[in-house]
Enzyme design. Structure first.
Site, PDB file in Angstrom:
ATOM      1  N   PHE A   1       0.855  -1.194   0.000  1.00 41.60           N
ATOM      2  CA  PHE A   1       0.000   0.000   0.000  1.00 41.60           C
ATOM      3  C   PHE A   1       0.898   1.255   0.000  1.00 41.60           C
ATOM      4  O   PHE A   1       1.890   1.305   0.714  1.00 41.60           O
ATOM      5  CB  PHE A   1      -0.858  -0.027   1.261  1.00 41.60           C
TER       6      PHE A   1
ATOM      7  N   ASP B   1       1.809  -5.161   8.715  1.00 39.12           N
ATOM      8  CA  ASP B   1       0.669  -4.267   8.559  1.00 39.12           C
ATOM      9  C   ASP B   1      -0.570  -5.130   8.344  1.00 39.12           C
ATOM     10  O   ASP B   1      -0.692  -5.798   7.320  1.00 39.12           O
ATOM     11  CB  ASP B   1       0.903  -3.345   7.358  1.00 39.12           C
TER      12      ASP B   1
ATOM     13  N   ARG C   1     -12.027  -5.415  -6.827  1.00 42.94           N
ATOM     14  CA  ARG C   1     -11.837  -6.198  -5.598  1.00 42.94           C
ATOM     15  C   ARG C   1     -13.211  -6.470  -4.994  1.00 42.94           C
ATOM     16  O   ARG C   1     -13.999  -5.540  -4.794  1.00 42.94           O
ATOM     17  CB  ARG C   1     -10.977  -5.421  -4.590  1.00 42.94           C
TER      18      ARG C   1
ATOM     19  N   TYR D   1     -11.301   0.501  10.217  1.00 42.58           N
ATOM     20  CA  TYR D   1     -12.484   0.899   9.418  1.00 42.58           C
ATOM     21  C   TYR D   1     -12.755  -0.078   8.290  1.00 42.58           C
ATOM     22  O   TYR D   1     -13.781   0.017   7.636  1.00 42.58           O
ATOM     23  CB  TYR D   1     -12.326   2.324   8.853  1.00 42.58           C
ATOM     24  N   LYS D   2     -11.831  -1.021   8.046  1.00 44.30           N
ATOM     25  CA  LYS D   2     -12.050  -1.999   6.974  1.00 44.30           C
ATOM     26  C   LYS D   2     -12.877  -3.152   7.533  1.00 44.30           C
ATOM     27  O   LYS D   2     -14.045  -2.964   7.838  1.00 44.30           O
ATOM     28  CB  LYS D   2     -10.700  -2.418   6.397  1.00 44.30           C
TER      29      LYS D   2
HETATM   30  C1  LIG Z   1      -5.925   0.891   4.241  1.00 40.72           C
HETATM   31  C2  LIG Z   1      -4.461   0.812   4.398  1.00 40.72           C
HETATM   32  C3  LIG Z   1      -3.724   1.891   4.916  1.00 40.72           C
HETATM   33  C4  LIG Z   1      -4.403   3.193   5.271  1.00 40.72           C
HETATM   34  O1  LIG Z   1      -3.674   3.921   6.209  1.00 40.72           O
HETATM   35  P1  LIG Z   1      -4.384   4.978   7.172  1.00 40.72           P
HETATM   36  O2  LIG Z   1      -3.264   5.501   7.961  1.00 40.72           O
HETATM   37  O3  LIG Z   1      -5.410   4.226   7.977  1.00 40.72           O
HETATM   38  O4  LIG Z   1      -5.041   6.005   6.312  1.00 40.72           O
HETATM   39  C5  LIG Z   1      -2.362   1.727   5.080  1.00 40.72           C
HETATM   40  N1  LIG Z   1      -1.744   0.563   4.759  1.00 40.72           N
HETATM   41  C6  LIG Z   1      -2.430  -0.493   4.248  1.00 40.72           C
HETATM   42  C7  LIG Z   1      -1.716  -1.757   3.914  1.00 40.72           C
HETATM   43  C8  LIG Z   1      -3.792  -0.383   4.029  1.00 40.72           C
HETATM   44  O5  LIG Z   1      -4.455  -1.412   3.496  1.00 40.72           O
END
Ligand SMILES: *Cc1c(COP(=O)(O)O)cnc(C)c1O
Length: 425
Positions: free
Chosen positions: A137, A222, A399, A247-248
Site C-alpha cells: 500500500f 501491517d 476487488r 475501518y475496513k
Molecule cells: C488501508 C491501508 C492503509 C491506510 O492507512 P491509514 O493511515 O489508515 O489512512 C495503510 N496501509 C495499508 C496496507 C492499508 O491497506
C-alpha cells in the site's frame, strides 16, 4: 477436511444461508441501500465496513454524558473516559490473537506504523535495510522510505522490494523466505502486509517471522487487510510489532482508530527508544504531571494522547460482534463464502475474468481480486445499477470481499450473476 461441494442454483444458495450459524449477525448491521431501496450487495467491507446497529447508541451515550457531566465524564461517565480504551483491549486482543498486554487501540494506521518504526527500525552501518513487498500500500511505502531518509539513508539503497516472478501476480511463499534469508544480514526490519490490499494475497506471518528473526532482523506486519479477516495468532507467531486500522473489516467507521501490537518480549523495555506522550505514562502517577516519563508496560506505553471517545465508542459496538461470533467461526464461513464466489467465477465464459488472488485458501482472506478484459468502468456502472458495491483499482482490477459477519451466500450469487449478464451481453 474435504473441500466443500458447491452448486450454482437458487435452492442451493438459499440452503447455504439457511444453515449459516452466523446468519443472525447480518441483522446487527445497518445496510447501505441500493437505488431500489433494497439493501445493496455490499462487497467493499475490505475498504470500509458498514455500520453496526449499536454504534449510534454507543456514541450517543458518550454525547449524553458529555452534555450531562462535562469534564466529570472522565471519571463519572457511565463508561468513564479515562480508561475508556481499556474496554476494547481484550476484544481486540482476541481478534489478532494476542495477549491483552500486547495491544492497544490508538491513533491511525500510518501514524502507528511510524511510531513502531521509531522503536523497531534501528539501522546501523552494516544493517540498515527494510524489506517490504513491492506492491505494498502506498502509505506503507512512503512510511518506510521516509524512515530510511530520516536516518540518513537513500531509500534506493535502503529499501528492498520483493516483486513477483516475471508474468506472475503474486509472490511465491518460498521466494519471500529465500529473499529474507539472502538479504537478512543487511536488513534491520522486515515490514510486510498480512494480506496485500491489491492482490488479496495472505502471507505466512509465522514462517516469515521465524526466518527473519534467525537472521537477526526485527519484524513488523501491517494488518490493515488482516485484522478481522484472518484468524491471526500474533503472540505465537512472534513478530516484534504489528499495526492495523479498524475501518475496513473491523467496521469502526470512517477514519476510525488503529491498533498496535507490541510483542510481550518488549513489554518492559524502557531502553527502547520511542516517542513519548502523557497517555503512555504510568496511570498511577500520570496526573502528578511530573516531568519524567515512566512508560506503562506493554503496548499502552506507546500511547501519546488521550483518545477520541466517540470513535472508540463506535468501534466498541463492532468489536462486541466479533467477540460473539469468534474469529474461528468467521474464518470458517469466510473460506466458504469466498470459495463459493471462486466456484461461480470459474463458471463464467472463458477469458472474461481472471482471479489474480491465490487459489489456495491459506494464501488469501475474504477478498478476490479480479482482472477484467474490456472496459471495467462500464462493468462497474452495471454492477452499481444492479445494486452491487465493490471497488475498482486502476487499471483493471475489481476487488470483491464478502464479509462473513454480514454478507450472505445470496450476495455472492447475485454479484456473479450480474457479472455473467455482462459477460453474455
Ligand atoms: C488501508 C491501508 C492503509 C491506510 O492507512 P491509514 O493511515 O489508515 O489512512 C495503510 N496501509 C495499508 C496496507 C492499508 O491497506
Amino acid at each position: 477436511m474435504t473441500p466443500p461441494v458447491y452448486e450454482s442454483s437458487d435452492a442451493f444458495v438459499l440452503g447455504l444461508d439457511a444453515q449459516d450459524p452466523l446468519r443472525p449477525f447480518r441483522d446487527e448491521f445497518l445496510h447501505v441501500a441500493s437505488a431500489s431501496g433494497a439493501p445493496a450487495v455490499y462487497l467493499a467491507g475490505n475498504s470500509l465496513g458498514i455500520q453496526p446497529r449499536k454504534a449510534r447508541k454507543y456514541v450517543q451515550m458518550e454525547m449524553e454524558d458529555w452534555e450531562r457531566l462535562g469534564v466529570e465524564g472522565h471519571v463519572h461517565g457511565r463508561h468513564p473516559w479515562l480508561p475508556y480504551h481499556e474496554l476494547l483491549t481484550d476484544q481486540v486482543a482476541r481478534v489478532v490473537g494476542a495477549q491483552p498486554l500486547e495491544v492497544v487501540v490508538m491513533n491511525t494506521l500510518s501514524v502507528n506504523l511510524h511510531l513502531m518504526m521509531v522503536s523497531f527500525y534501528r539501522p546501523t552501518r552494516e544493517r540498515f535495510k527494510i524489506l517490504i513487498e513491492g506492491g505494498a500500500f502506498p502509505s506503507d511505502q512512503y512510511a518506510v522510505a521516509s524512515q530510511a531518509r530520516f536516518h540518513g539513508y537513500d531509500p534506493k539503497e535502503a529499501i528492498i522490494r520483493l516483486e513477483p516472478r516475471e508474468g506472475e501476480d503474486t509472490l511465491r511463499p518460498e521466494d519471500i523466505l529465500e529473499a529474507v534469508e539472502r538479504h537478512g544480514k543487511e536488513v534491520a526490519l522486515v515490514m510486510m502486509g498480512s494480506v496485500n490490499y491489491l492482490t488479496g494475497q495472505a502471507f505466512d506471518l509465522r514462517a516469515i517471522t521465524r526466518v527473519a528473526h534467525a537472521q537477526g532482523c526485527k519484524v513488523g506486519f501491517d494488518l490493515a487487510h488482516g485484522a478481522g479477516n484472518l484468524k491471526l495468532s500474533l503472540h505465537d507467531d512472534g513478530p516484534d510489532f504489528a499495526v492495523w486500522c479498524s475501518y475496513k473489516y473491523l467496521n469502526g467507521g470512517p477514519g476510525s482508530l488503529g491498533g498496535v501490537f507490541v510483542h510481550e518480549r518488549h513489554a518492559r523495555s524502557p531502553e527502547l527508544p520511542r516517542f513519548e506522550g502523557w497517555w503512555g505514562h504510568n496511570k498511577a502517577t500520570r496526573f502528578e504531571m511530573g516531568p519524567t516519563f515512566d512508560p506503562l508496560p506493554g503496548a499502552e506505553g506507546w500511547q501519546l494522547s488521550n483518545p477520541p471517545i466517540f470513535q472508540l465508542a463506535a468501534l466498541r459496538a463492532s468489536l462486541e460482534l466479533f467477540d460473539k461470533a469468534t474469529m474461528e467461526a468467521l474464518r470458517a464461513k469466510s473460506e466458504k463464502l469466498t470459495g463459493f464466489m471462486e466456484f461461480l467465477l470459474d463458471r463464467l465464459p472463458a477469458g472474461f475474468v481472471t482471479i489474480t488472488t491465490p487459489r489456495d485458501p491459506k494464501q488469501r482472506g475474504a477478498q478476490l481480486s479480479l482482472r477484467f478484459k474490456g472496459e471495467p468502468r462500464r462493468l462497474l456502472q452495471r454492477l452499481s445499477t444492479a445494486g452491487i458495491i465493490c471497488d475498482f483499482r486502476e487499471p483493471d482490477i475489481i476487488r470483491a470481499a464478502p464479509a462473513p459477519l454480514y454478507n450472505t451466500y445470496l450476495d455472492v450469487f447475485r454479484f456473479v450473476k450480474a457479472l455473467e449478464a455482462h459477460a453474455l451481453e
